[in-house]
Scaffold this motif. Sequence first.
Motif, PDB file in Angstrom:
ATOM      1  N   ILE A 278       5.378 -12.189   1.075  1.00 25.23           N
ATOM      2  CA  ILE A 278       5.753 -12.543   2.452  1.00 25.23           C
ATOM      3  C   ILE A 278       6.616 -11.440   3.064  1.00 25.23           C
ATOM      4  O   ILE A 278       6.461 -11.091   4.227  1.00 25.23           O
ATOM      5  CB  ILE A 278       6.468 -13.909   2.490  1.00 25.23           C
ATOM      6  N   GLY A 279       7.495 -10.860   2.261  1.00 27.12           N
ATOM      7  CA  GLY A 279       8.323  -9.761   2.749  1.00 27.12           C
ATOM      8  C   GLY A 279       7.494  -8.546   3.109  1.00 27.12           C
ATOM      9  O   GLY A 279       7.732  -7.901   4.135  1.00 27.12           O
ATOM     10  N   ARG A 280       6.502  -8.225   2.283  1.00 22.78           N
ATOM     11  CA  ARG A 280       5.626  -7.089   2.580  1.00 22.78           C
ATOM     12  C   ARG A 280       4.788  -7.364   3.815  1.00 22.78           C
ATOM     13  O   ARG A 280       4.578  -6.474   4.642  1.00 22.78           O
ATOM     14  CB  ARG A 280       4.725  -6.788   1.392  1.00 22.78           C
ATOM     15  N   LEU A 281       4.310  -8.586   3.940  1.00 24.59           N
ATOM     16  CA  LEU A 281       3.500  -8.954   5.094  1.00 24.59           C
ATOM     17  C   LEU A 281       4.318  -8.873   6.377  1.00 24.59           C
ATOM     18  O   LEU A 281       3.838  -8.364   7.394  1.00 24.59           O
ATOM     19  CB  LEU A 281       2.913 -10.354   4.911  1.00 24.59           C
ATOM     20  N   SER A 282       5.548  -9.346   6.339  1.00 23.99           N
ATOM     21  CA  SER A 282       6.375  -9.288   7.543  1.00 23.99           C
ATOM     22  C   SER A 282       6.738  -7.846   7.895  1.00 23.99           C
ATOM     23  O   SER A 282       6.799  -7.482   9.070  1.00 23.99           O
ATOM     24  CB  SER A 282       7.635 -10.131   7.374  1.00 23.99           C
ATOM     25  N   THR A 283       6.932  -7.011   6.885  1.00 28.46           N
ATOM     26  CA  THR A 283       7.199  -5.597   7.136  1.00 28.46           C
ATOM     27  C   THR A 283       6.000  -4.939   7.802  1.00 28.46           C
ATOM     28  O   THR A 283       6.152  -4.202   8.787  1.00 28.46           O
ATOM     29  CB  THR A 283       7.523  -4.864   5.823  1.00 28.46           C
ATOM     30  N   ARG A 284       4.815  -5.212   7.300  1.00 29.92           N
ATOM     31  CA  ARG A 284       3.595  -4.657   7.905  1.00 29.92           C
ATOM     32  C   ARG A 284       3.394  -5.186   9.320  1.00 29.92           C
ATOM     33  O   ARG A 284       2.917  -4.460  10.195  1.00 29.92           O
ATOM     34  CB  ARG A 284       2.373  -4.978   7.052  1.00 29.92           C
ATOM     35  N   ALA A 285       3.725  -6.446   9.555  1.00 32.06           N
ATOM     36  CA  ALA A 285       3.586  -7.012  10.895  1.00 32.06           C
ATOM     37  C   ALA A 285       4.512  -6.318  11.886  1.00 32.06           C
ATOM     38  O   ALA A 285       4.120  -6.028  13.022  1.00 32.06           O
ATOM     39  CB  ALA A 285       3.863  -8.512  10.865  1.00 32.06           C
TER      40      ALA A 285
END
Length: 84
Positions: A4-11
């Motif tokens: 989730i942290g990686r996904l939010s960073t990419r977003a």
Amino acid sequence: MNAIGRLSTRAVQLGFVLVLFGSWHVATASGAISHIFLPRLDAVMAALVDLLRTGAYIPDLKVTIFELIVAFGIASTLGCTIGY
């Protein structure tokens, strides 16, 4: 870092790029910024596609890679010689 942290960073990164290109398009399409100072996004993308299609950048890329290799060799030699 979890998924989730990686996904939010990419977003956030994707959002930044979209805002940047969107601002560029709006500023140049509306005439707020002259095409002399900042060309239109569609003109830049067309030129990029044309450049990639023709391969006109290949000789310059070869020179740049050669210079990078030479610089790395010089830096490595001097660094090992000096003792760092």
